[in-house]
Design a protein around this motif. Structure first.
Motif, short mmCIF file in Angstrom:
data_model
loop_
_atom_site.label_atom_id
_atom_site.label_comp_id
_atom_site.label_asym_id
_atom_site.label_seq_id
_atom_site.Cartn_x
_atom_site.Cartn_y
_atom_site.Cartn_z
N ASP A 1 0.92 -1.26 -0.13
CA ASP A 1 -0.18 -0.08 0.18
C ASP A 1 0.69 1.28 0.08
OD1 ASP A 1 -2.68 -1.00 -0.08
OD2 ASP A 1 -2.30 -1.57 1.92
N ARG A 2 1.73 1.12 0.81
CA ARG A 2 2.69 2.37 0.90
C ARG A 2 4.24 1.93 1.35
NH1 ARG A 2 3.80 6.23 5.02
NH2 ARG A 2 3.93 8.47 4.42
N ILE A 3 5.16 2.33 0.70
CA ILE A 3 6.57 2.09 0.97
C ILE A 3 7.44 3.27 0.47
CG2 ILE A 3 6.21 -0.51 0.65
CD1 ILE A 3 7.46 -0.25 -2.29
N ASP A 4 8.62 3.07 0.98
CA ASP A 4 9.49 4.26 0.64
C ASP A 4 10.06 4.27 -1.02
OD1 ASP A 4 10.80 1.87 0.55
OD2 ASP A 4 12.81 2.48 1.47
N SER A 5 10.42 3.17 -1.72
CA SER A 5 10.52 3.03 -3.14
C SER A 5 10.48 1.55 -3.61
CB SER A 5 12.02 3.72 -3.44
OG SER A 5 12.37 3.19 -4.44
N THR A 6 9.92 1.25 -4.55
CA THR A 6 9.98 0.02 -5.20
C THR A 6 11.22 -0.31 -5.69
OG1 THR A 6 9.30 0.79 -7.57
CG2 THR A 6 7.57 0.16 -6.07
N GLN A 7 11.95 0.39 -6.18
CA GLN A 7 13.57 0.30 -6.30
C GLN A 7 14.35 -0.08 -5.36
OE1 GLN A 7 15.41 0.74 -9.42
NE2 GLN A 7 13.86 1.44 -10.85
N LYS A 8 14.07 0.24 -4.33
CA LYS A 8 14.51 0.17 -3.11
C LYS A 8 14.25 -1.42 -2.67
CE LYS A 8 16.18 4.52 -1.63
NZ LYS A 8 15.94 5.73 -0.42
N ARG A 9 13.04 -1.59 -2.41
CA ARG A 9 12.30 -2.75 -1.70
C ARG A 9 12.45 -4.04 -2.75
NH1 ARG A 9 8.53 -2.90 2.27
NH2 ARG A 9 9.47 -0.87 2.77
N ILE A 10 12.68 -3.80 -3.86
CA ILE A 10 12.84 -5.03 -4.82
C ILE A 10 14.08 -5.73 -4.34
CG2 ILE A 10 14.39 -4.24 -6.66
CD1 ILE A 10 12.14 -5.86 -8.59
N LEU A 11 15.01 -4.95 -3.74
CA LEU A 11 16.42 -5.71 -3.72
C LEU A 11 16.16 -6.96 -2.70
CD1 LEU A 11 18.61 -2.37 -3.44
CD2 LEU A 11 18.44 -3.94 -5.26
N LYS B 1 9.44 8.03 -0.90
CA LYS B 1 10.78 8.34 -1.22
C LYS B 1 11.35 7.90 -2.52
CE LYS B 1 12.25 8.48 3.66
NZ LYS B 1 13.37 7.90 4.81
N ALA B 2 10.55 7.99 -3.35
CA ALA B 2 10.81 7.72 -4.89
C ALA B 2 11.67 8.39 -5.38
CB ALA B 2 9.44 7.26 -5.60
N VAL B 3 12.57 8.25 -6.38
CA VAL B 3 13.54 9.17 -6.85
C VAL B 3 13.40 8.76 -8.51
CG1 VAL B 3 14.90 9.46 -4.94
CG2 VAL B 3 15.44 7.56 -6.60
N ARG C 1 15.33 10.27 -12.09
CA ARG C 1 16.93 10.46 -12.66
C ARG C 1 17.59 11.47 -12.13
NH1 ARG C 1 18.14 12.00 -17.51
NH2 ARG C 1 19.84 10.35 -17.89
N HIS C 2 18.93 11.33 -11.72
CA HIS C 2 19.70 12.18 -10.99
C HIS C 2 19.31 12.51 -9.64
CE1 HIS C 2 21.40 13.08 -15.20
NE2 HIS C 2 20.27 13.44 -15.55
N GLY C 3 18.54 11.73 -8.84
CA GLY C 3 18.17 11.79 -7.63
C GLY C 3 17.09 12.65 -7.44
N ARG C 4 16.45 12.95 -8.32
CA ARG C 4 15.26 14.03 -8.12
C ARG C 4 13.86 13.30 -7.69
NH1 ARG C 4 15.88 15.57 -14.03
NH2 ARG C 4 17.46 16.88 -14.09
N GLU C 5 13.27 13.98 -6.84
CA GLU C 5 12.19 13.51 -6.20
C GLU C 5 10.99 13.15 -7.23
OE1 GLU C 5 8.80 14.42 -2.61
OE2 GLU C 5 10.09 15.95 -3.44
N TRP C 6 10.38 12.01 -7.11
CA TRP C 6 9.25 11.43 -8.05
C TRP C 6 8.09 11.44 -7.01
CZ3 TRP C 6 8.44 10.88 -13.28
CH2 TRP C 6 7.47 10.28 -13.54
N ILE C 7 7.30 12.36 -7.39
CA ILE C 7 5.89 12.36 -6.63
C ILE C 7 5.17 11.10 -7.15
CG2 ILE C 7 3.87 13.97 -6.31
CD1 ILE C 7 6.34 15.04 -5.20
N SER C 8 4.88 10.37 -5.92
CA SER C 8 4.00 9.11 -6.32
C SER C 8 2.79 8.86 -5.19
CB SER C 8 4.86 8.01 -6.54
OG SER C 8 5.79 8.06 -5.59
N PRO C 9 1.86 9.73 -5.38
CA PRO C 9 0.74 9.41 -4.21
C PRO C 9 -0.13 8.28 -4.82
CG PRO C 9 0.25 11.25 -5.51
CD PRO C 9 1.75 11.05 -5.91
N PRO C 10 -1.20 8.13 -4.06
CA PRO C 10 -2.06 6.77 -4.55
C PRO C 10 -2.82 7.31 -5.65
CG PRO C 10 -2.26 7.29 -2.04
CD PRO C 10 -1.34 8.34 -2.71
N GLY C 11 -2.88 6.52 -6.68
CA GLY C 11 -3.95 6.73 -7.67
C GLY C 11 -3.30 6.56 -9.05
N GLY C 12 -1.83 6.31 -8.99
CA GLY C 12 -0.86 6.28 -10.15
C GLY C 12 -0.58 4.74 -10.22
N ILE C 13 0.47 4.56 -11.21
CA ILE C 13 1.03 3.32 -11.36
C ILE C 13 2.43 3.31 -11.12
CG2 ILE C 13 1.69 1.45 -13.08
CD1 ILE C 13 -0.88 1.94 -14.63
#
Length: 257
Positions: free
Chosen positions: A27-37, A57-59, A61-73
């Motif tokens: 439902d809510r995690i820091d980042s799928t890129q981190k959690r998949i590890l 805490k999704a990022v 390219r270049h470490g920029r914040e990626w806004i990812s609230p509920p409702g997206g993919i």
């Protein structure tokens, strides 16, 4: 609380995709890129998928914040490296952008363009993005494909001029199951095809979707900007530009305007 559409989709993926060894939903995690590890197995039996309804805490390219609230993919797909080296697989990043553009056209009837290297734009506003990386665990090499699509999620006012959502474009709430399914299936098929054929068969189709082709643009390379007319991309997925009397190849950078 209503069951997330993405949770239900993740369960179907695990049940129906023989090539998918692990599928996790949060439902809510820091980042799928981190959690998949933590889910990459010692013995490779297929791909690994982590899907989230929201990320804190999704990022990009270049470490920029990626806004990812509920409702997206928001998801990361871990693909086991096969015969090709990491360097040879680098252009697959652009193939993933190509896959997302095709899925948005097929499922949502949106004619989007690719802003080199990994942004998907609709009428000049970002609707999706891809972040790829490689990782080694238990002596196995993985190619991680992180994809985010703005579907029904809210966007902050600060992004109103540069980003949009499918809901805003279509002026009504959108289902997400068919879109995430189309993207994941197509990425997996492309992964196998790319391993056999390389980038060549994709090059022309990707160039046809390339934002700014034939136009003067600015490219940020490190801390420096260069200007030139976009000619296309080379067999390694690098950007080709005409700068004055010189043709240049941009291996890493970002189109900024």
């Amino acid at each position: 609380m209503a069951v997330s559409e993405l949770f239900q989709a993740s369960k179907r993926f695990q049940e129906n995709y023989e090539w998918l060894s692990v599928a996790k939903y949060f439902d809510r995690i820091d980042s799928t890129q981190k959690r998949i590890l933590q889910f990459l197995p010692k013995k490779i039996e297929g791909a690994v998928l982590v899907v989230a309804e929201s990320q804190t805490k999704a990022v990009g390219r270049h470490g920029r914040e990626w806004i990812s609230p509920p409702g997206g993919i928001w998801f990361t797909l871990g693909l086991p490296m096969k015969t090709r080296t990491i360097a040879e697989m680098a252009p697959f990043s652009i193939v993933c952008s190509h896959v997302v553009v095709n899925a948005l056209r097929e499922i949502n009837n949106l004619n989007c363009e690719m802003k080199w290297p990994n942004d998907i734009l609709y009428q000049g506003k970002k609707v999706a993005g891809i972040l790829n990386s490689t990782v080694k665990k238990f002596k196995n090499e993985w190619f991680l494909v992180g994809i985010g699509v703005n579907v029904n999620n809210e966007l902050p006012d600060s992004l109103s001029d540069s980003a949009t959502t499918i809901q805003k474009i279509r002026k009504q709430s959108q289902g997400r199951s068919r879109l995430i399914e189309a993207i994941i299936e197509a990425v997996w098929v492309a992964w196998g095809d790319f391993d056999r054929t390389g980038f060549g068969p994709y090059q022309k189709s990707i160039e046809d979707k390339l934002l700014g082709k034939g136009k003067m643009t600015r490219i940020l390379v490190g801390n420096h900007q260069t200007e030139g007319t976009i000619l296309g991309i080379d067999p390694q997925g690098s950007l080709l530009i005409q700068s004055g009397s010189n043709k240049k190849t941009i291996h890493a950078g970002e189109v900024v305007g």
